[in-house]
Design an enzyme around this catalytic site. Structure first.
Site, PDB file in Angstrom:
ATOM      1  CE  LYS A  20      54.505  -9.570  21.817  1.00  0.00           C
ATOM      2  NZ  LYS A  20      54.908 -10.621  22.807  1.00  0.00           N
ATOM      3  NE  ARG A  95      57.485 -13.450  18.067  1.00  0.00           N
ATOM      4  CZ  ARG A  95      56.395 -13.152  18.590  1.00  0.00           C
ATOM      5  NH1 ARG A  95      55.221 -12.588  17.739  1.00  0.00           N
ATOM      6  NH2 ARG A  95      55.680 -13.968  19.519  1.00  0.00           N
ATOM      7  NE  ARG A 134      49.731 -17.304  27.006  1.00  0.00           N
ATOM      8  CZ  ARG A 134      50.442 -16.362  26.301  1.00  0.00           C
ATOM      9  NH1 ARG A 134      50.699 -15.055  26.691  1.00  0.00           N
ATOM     10  NH2 ARG A 134      51.039 -16.815  25.208  1.00  0.00           N
ATOM     11  NE  ARG A 168      49.441 -18.861  22.066  1.00  0.00           N
ATOM     12  CZ  ARG A 168      50.287 -17.681  21.961  1.00  0.00           C
ATOM     13  NH1 ARG A 168      49.749 -16.725  22.174  1.00  0.00           N
ATOM     14  NH2 ARG A 168      51.590 -17.868  21.269  1.00  0.00           N
ATOM     15  NE  ARG A 179      56.024 -18.708  22.779  1.00  0.00           N
ATOM     16  CZ  ARG A 179      54.907 -18.851  23.387  1.00  0.00           C
ATOM     17  NH1 ARG A 179      54.369 -19.702  24.141  1.00  0.00           N
ATOM     18  NH2 ARG A 179      53.955 -17.722  23.536  1.00  0.00           N
TER      19      ARG A 179
HETATM   20  P1  AMP Z   1      52.306 -14.754  19.598  1.00  0.00           P
HETATM   21  O1  AMP Z   1      50.897 -15.267  19.648  1.00  0.00           O
HETATM   22  O2  AMP Z   1      52.965 -13.081  19.278  1.00  0.00           O
HETATM   23  O3  AMP Z   1      52.965 -15.116  20.831  1.00  0.00           O
HETATM   24  O4  AMP Z   1      53.162 -15.551  18.430  1.00  0.00           O
HETATM   25  C1  AMP Z   1      52.922 -16.939  18.468  1.00  0.00           C
HETATM   26  C2  AMP Z   1      54.111 -17.591  17.513  1.00  0.00           C
HETATM   27  O5  AMP Z   1      53.731 -17.235  16.065  1.00  0.00           O
HETATM   28  C3  AMP Z   1      55.480 -17.047  17.741  1.00  0.00           C
HETATM   29  O6  AMP Z   1      55.998 -18.079  18.690  1.00  0.00           O
HETATM   30  C4  AMP Z   1      56.325 -17.544  16.350  1.00  0.00           C
HETATM   31  O7  AMP Z   1      56.068 -18.729  16.455  1.00  0.00           O
HETATM   32  C5  AMP Z   1      54.954 -17.085  15.647  1.00  0.00           C
HETATM   33  N1  AMP Z   1      55.098 -15.477  15.236  1.00  0.00           N
HETATM   34  C6  AMP Z   1      54.299 -14.508  15.455  1.00  0.00           C
HETATM   35  N2  AMP Z   1      54.764 -13.521  15.076  1.00  0.00           N
HETATM   36  C7  AMP Z   1      55.833 -13.489  14.223  1.00  0.00           C
HETATM   37  C8  AMP Z   1      56.590 -12.869  13.519  1.00  0.00           C
HETATM   38  N3  AMP Z   1      56.479 -11.430  13.555  1.00  0.00           N
HETATM   39  N4  AMP Z   1      57.820 -13.423  12.960  1.00  0.00           N
HETATM   40  C9  AMP Z   1      57.808 -14.769  13.128  1.00  0.00           C
HETATM   41  N5  AMP Z   1      57.269 -15.281  13.913  1.00  0.00           N
HETATM   42  C10 AMP Z   1      56.194 -14.793  14.323  1.00  0.00           C
END
Ligand code: AMP
Length: 223
Positions: A20, A95, A134, A168, A179
């Site tokens: 995404k 989320r 990645r 990351r 996750r």
């Molecule tokens: P992402 O970069 O979208 O994979 O997000 C990395 C991490 O940030 C996730 O695994 C969560 O720990 C936190 N995170 C991102 N967006 C949200 C959200 N909308 N609600 C809660 N935690 C979030």
């Protein structure tokens, strides 16, 4: 997909590693509206080294979600900024079901309706392989993969020529497993929620970046 006269407001959703973020960045180039990644907002807070950042880091590193109230506040502040007046692409939000419900209310208050929620579908075994391989350019953030998307010149970013890259911390097997568990328990329920509202569009995310991006484009073409 049609727009409500106030630009395009779209959510990109799917399991971690479904692509995404990559697709949101590509879509942003084509539709010229901001890409709002809540994960990036949180990582930026972590970078500041604040007490809040440390709290967030512990949650992200373990593959847990940050509390709804915290992320909602952050997102609302961001979508009130000027560059969002013609729309936005949400990546990583909502989320949870409470986040989805708050988003609805927030947009309703602003007279905005969502145009679509695009779910990028990828099976778990592909997700693990994608995430573990990645990495990204330290300077411009351009994404690469050990097997599927190497820089043209070894160790040099195709986009900006930088030579430093990072992975990351939450892209490790244990964290990804957590996750995925959290995705199924907390995020997946938002899919039927948006489906009932007639907003859900599903895209097969297993092809090349370009193939997936073409599929997303075709949703916009059906205006
Ligand atoms: P992402 O970069 O979208 O994979 O997000 C990395 C991490 O940030 C996730 O695994 C969560 O720990 C936190 N995170 C991102 N967006 C949200 C959200 N909308 N609600 C809660 N935690 C979030």
């Amino acid at each position: 997909m049609n727009s409500n006269g106030l630009g395009i407001h779209v959510v990109l959703t799917g399991a971690p590693g479904c692509g995404k973020g990559t697709q949101a960045r590509l879509l942003k180039e084509r539709v010229a509206i901001p890409h709002l990644s809540t994960g990036e907002m949180l990582r930026a807070e972590v970078q500041t080294g604040s007490a809040l950042g440390l709290e967030i880091k512990a949650l992200i590193d373990d593959g847990n979600l940050v509390p709804d109230e915290m992320i909602i506040k952050m997102l609302e502040k961001r979508i009130d900024e000027d560059d969002c007046k013609n729309g936005f692409i949400l990546d990583g939000f909502p989320r949870t079901l409470p986040q989805a419900e708050v988003l609805d209310k927030m947009l309703e208050k602003k007279g905005i309706t969502l145009d679509a929620v695009i779910e990028i579908q990828v099976p778990d075994e592909i997700i693990m392989e994608r995430i573990l391989g990645r990495y990204a350019c330290m300077k411009c953030g351009h994404g690469y993969h050990d097997k599927h998307q190497k820089p043209k010149v070894y160790g040099v970013c195709d986009e900006c020529g930088a030579t430093e890259f990072y992975r990351r911390i939450d892209d490790n097997r244990n964290t990804v497993q957590n996750r995925l568990v959290n995705y199924r328990a907390l995020t997946y329920p938002t899919i039927p929620y948006f489906e009932k509202k007639g907003l859900l569009r599903c895209v097969d995310g297993t092809g090349s970046i370009e193939a997936v991006s073409n599929k997303i484009d075709s949703l916009f073409a059906v205006a």
